[in-house]
Design an enzyme around this catalytic site. Sequence first.
Site, short mmCIF file in Angstrom:
data_model
loop_
_atom_site.label_atom_id
_atom_site.label_comp_id
_atom_site.label_asym_id
_atom_site.label_seq_id
_atom_site.Cartn_x
_atom_site.Cartn_y
_atom_site.Cartn_z
N SER A 31 36.93 24.98 49.54
CA SER A 31 37.30 25.39 50.89
C SER A 31 38.77 25.06 51.18
O SER A 31 39.48 25.85 51.81
CB SER A 31 36.40 24.69 51.91
OG SER A 31 36.81 24.95 53.23
N LEU A 53 41.91 21.52 57.30
CA LEU A 53 41.89 21.94 58.70
C LEU A 53 41.96 20.78 59.67
O LEU A 53 42.37 20.94 60.81
CB LEU A 53 40.62 22.76 58.97
CG LEU A 53 40.44 24.01 58.10
CD1 LEU A 53 39.16 24.74 58.48
CD2 LEU A 53 41.64 24.95 58.24
N GLU A 92 38.28 9.91 54.04
CA GLU A 92 38.40 9.72 52.58
C GLU A 92 37.83 10.90 51.81
O GLU A 92 38.34 11.26 50.74
CB GLU A 92 37.70 8.43 52.15
CG GLU A 92 37.89 8.13 50.67
CD GLU A 92 37.41 6.75 50.25
OE1 GLU A 92 37.19 6.56 49.04
OE2 GLU A 92 37.27 5.88 51.12
N ASN A 146 31.36 7.25 60.46
CA ASN A 146 30.33 7.51 59.46
C ASN A 146 28.93 7.49 60.06
O ASN A 146 28.08 8.30 59.67
CB ASN A 146 30.44 6.48 58.33
CG ASN A 146 31.53 6.83 57.34
OD1 ASN A 146 31.39 7.75 56.54
ND2 ASN A 146 32.64 6.12 57.39
#
Length: 291
Positions: free
Chosen positions: A64, A71, A92, A126
């Site tokens: 991608s 992006l 990361e 996360n």
Amino acid sequence: MSKFGLGRGLADLNKEMGTIPDISILTGTERVVVKQIPLAQIGANPDQPRKTFTEAELADLAASIKEKGVLQPILLRAVSGKPYMYEIVAGERRFRASKLAGLNEIPALVKQITPENAMEIALIENVQRENLNPIEEGNAYKNIMEKCGYELSDISRLIGKSESYIRNIMRLDILPTDVKQLVESGELSASHARAIAVAENPAELAHKIIDNKMSVAETEKMVRGSTRRATSRAYSSKTIDEETVREIEEKIKSALGVKAKLQERKGGAGQIVLSFATRMQMQELVDKLTK
């Protein structure tokens, strides 16, 4: 050291961060701009909660990035005394995928962030995105409690989950390595793992659960009928005898001049409560503790 240097709880962070936490968290008086930072100048955060990145996941993101670019900028903090200039606070996975895609630079936001705040941001990001497997999640809670001096209540307020949830996830740390690997791979659920954590033979039970496709209720019933590990009882009981407690309290009283109360909780945690009778005695105590 003050807790929650970001100055806000999870609800406030959600409102401010929206769907891109590692960018919107930077709003405020500090002027921060997106820069193109060479990948060679960036290093991973050793306290990053997420340790597992699958090859397929990184390959998809790298494809991608080759097509559309990065992006969303990653979040960095400047560091010194290390072989790199910047350390990753959030992003990361994008960093690794960018290297895989052959990029030399990556868009990034560089902000002055303390190591403690960096741990908070990485943990919040996360947990919000459900990027962590249960073993990583439990280790992340344990790590931030040890390094930042947080209590379960602090972690609960930070991430918006109950203390019992956090405690149960952290219990998985007592499992043997081979059972942890089954949880990390998704072969064994966290609920099943918590149920067998107190058993004497968790590895044997884990394979039995997987082979027989047992439910959590069936697993709990099986564990009730099995032998419990000796350490599971020790874990839930106090480990300091009353005489030792009194000796410790007397030593503190002798050293600080105030009454002390040692209160031990499950798992070796606890607190020491100091009592003072007057404002003057309080100031004397503060002076002794902060010399």
